[in-house]
Write a protein that holds these residues in place. Structure first.
Motif, PDB file in Angstrom:
ATOM      1  N   CYS A 187     107.258 -63.774  -2.902  1.00 22.61           N
ATOM      2  CA  CYS A 187     107.004 -64.527  -1.390  1.00 22.61           C
ATOM      3  C   CYS A 187     107.038 -66.215  -1.787  1.00 22.61           C
ATOM      4  N   ASP A 188     108.470 -65.641  -0.176  1.00 21.13           N
ATOM      5  CA  ASP A 188     108.292 -67.809  -0.486  1.00 21.13           C
ATOM      6  C   ASP A 188     107.190 -68.503   0.748  1.00 21.13           C
ATOM      7  N   GLY A 233     104.302 -69.051   1.404  1.00 18.48           N
ATOM      8  CA  GLY A 233     103.766 -70.468   0.576  1.00 18.48           C
ATOM      9  C   GLY A 233     101.918 -70.448   1.946  1.00 18.48           C
ATOM     10  N   TRP A 286     102.824 -63.810  -5.100  1.00 16.29           N
ATOM     11  CA  TRP A 286     103.822 -65.155  -4.876  1.00 16.29           C
ATOM     12  C   TRP A 286     105.072 -64.385  -5.732  1.00 16.29           C
ATOM     13  N   SER A 287     104.655 -64.764  -6.953  1.00 17.45           N
ATOM     14  CA  SER A 287     106.018 -64.488  -7.858  1.00 17.45           C
ATOM     15  C   SER A 287     105.965 -63.457  -8.738  1.00 17.45           C
TER      16      SER A 287
END
Length: 210
Positions: free
Chosen positions: A42-43, A45, A55-56
């Motif tokens: 996910c970018d 944030g 996220w990573s």
């Protein structure tokens, strides 16, 4: 590693964070049993994100869609919710095709920031100010669910997005969990004054289920 990347790019495998069978806690399908597939990467944030572990994508191993669907079919689940992270970073056509082959309904949770692939029975779009949703995603939404953290700012954002979805799209306002007590009264009053909106609560957190 190259083979894994190729499998993910083809949609034959996905960076799986977790999978579990539970009760849906938010939005239109609240209270219904469903199998959840949480995909990494996910970018967007969001500072209040409750799934920062997603996220990573590199932190999570690639799992074949056959293995994922096999676990779904081992439960009584009649529907699958694909969430993240931001699942539309990936080609979801093979996964939804395989689920449909087994008569499993497919639900998507997305920010709408990317093109949506896959065959979906229901799309819940939760747009974020960090990365605006695409118009093509907004037009496909069955449900618009806006998270309210800063009441005035987020209500203005919600109304802006509501003007871009279809007339039959369900509209929900949901208090961000850590600011529930601060915002719930204002949200309730807003829904009472603007009844095109409905209140969504994270009922799974109140119930203590995943």
């Amino acid at each position: 590693m190259k083979e894994q990347i190729a499998q993910i790019e083809a949609g034959k495998a996905l960076p799986l964070v977790e999978e579990f069978y539970t009760i849906q806690g938010e939005g239109f399908h609240t209270g219904k049993a469903a199998y959840f597939i949480r995909i990494g990467g996910c970018d967007i944030g969001c500072r209040w994100c409750d799934s920062k572990i997603t996220w990573s994508a590199a932190m999570h191993g690639a799992k074949s869609i056959e293995d994922i669907v096999h676990k779904v079919l081992a439960t009584p689940a009649k529907s699958v919710v694909v969430t993240g992270g931001e699942p539309t970073l990936y080609n979801l056509n093979p996964l939804t095709s395989l689920l449909k082959k087994h008569q499993v309904k497919t639900f998507l949770e997305t920010s709408g920031a990317y093109d949506i692939s896959g065959d979906w029975d229901w799309i819940c779009l939760s747009p974020k100010t960090n990365k605006h949703p695409k118009l093509s995603s907004l037009s496909k939404a069955n449900e618009l669910k806006v998270i309210i953290y800063n009441f005035e700012e987020d209500i203005a954002w919600a109304e802006l997005q509501a003007r871009k979805v279809t007339n039959d799209c369900k509209l929900y306002l949901q208090p961000e969990w850590s600011r529930f007590k601060k915002n719930i009264d204002d949200i309730v009053n807003y829904v009472k004054t603007n009844p095109q909106w409905e209140l969504s609560l994270q009922s799974h957190k109140f119930a203590g289920v995943p």
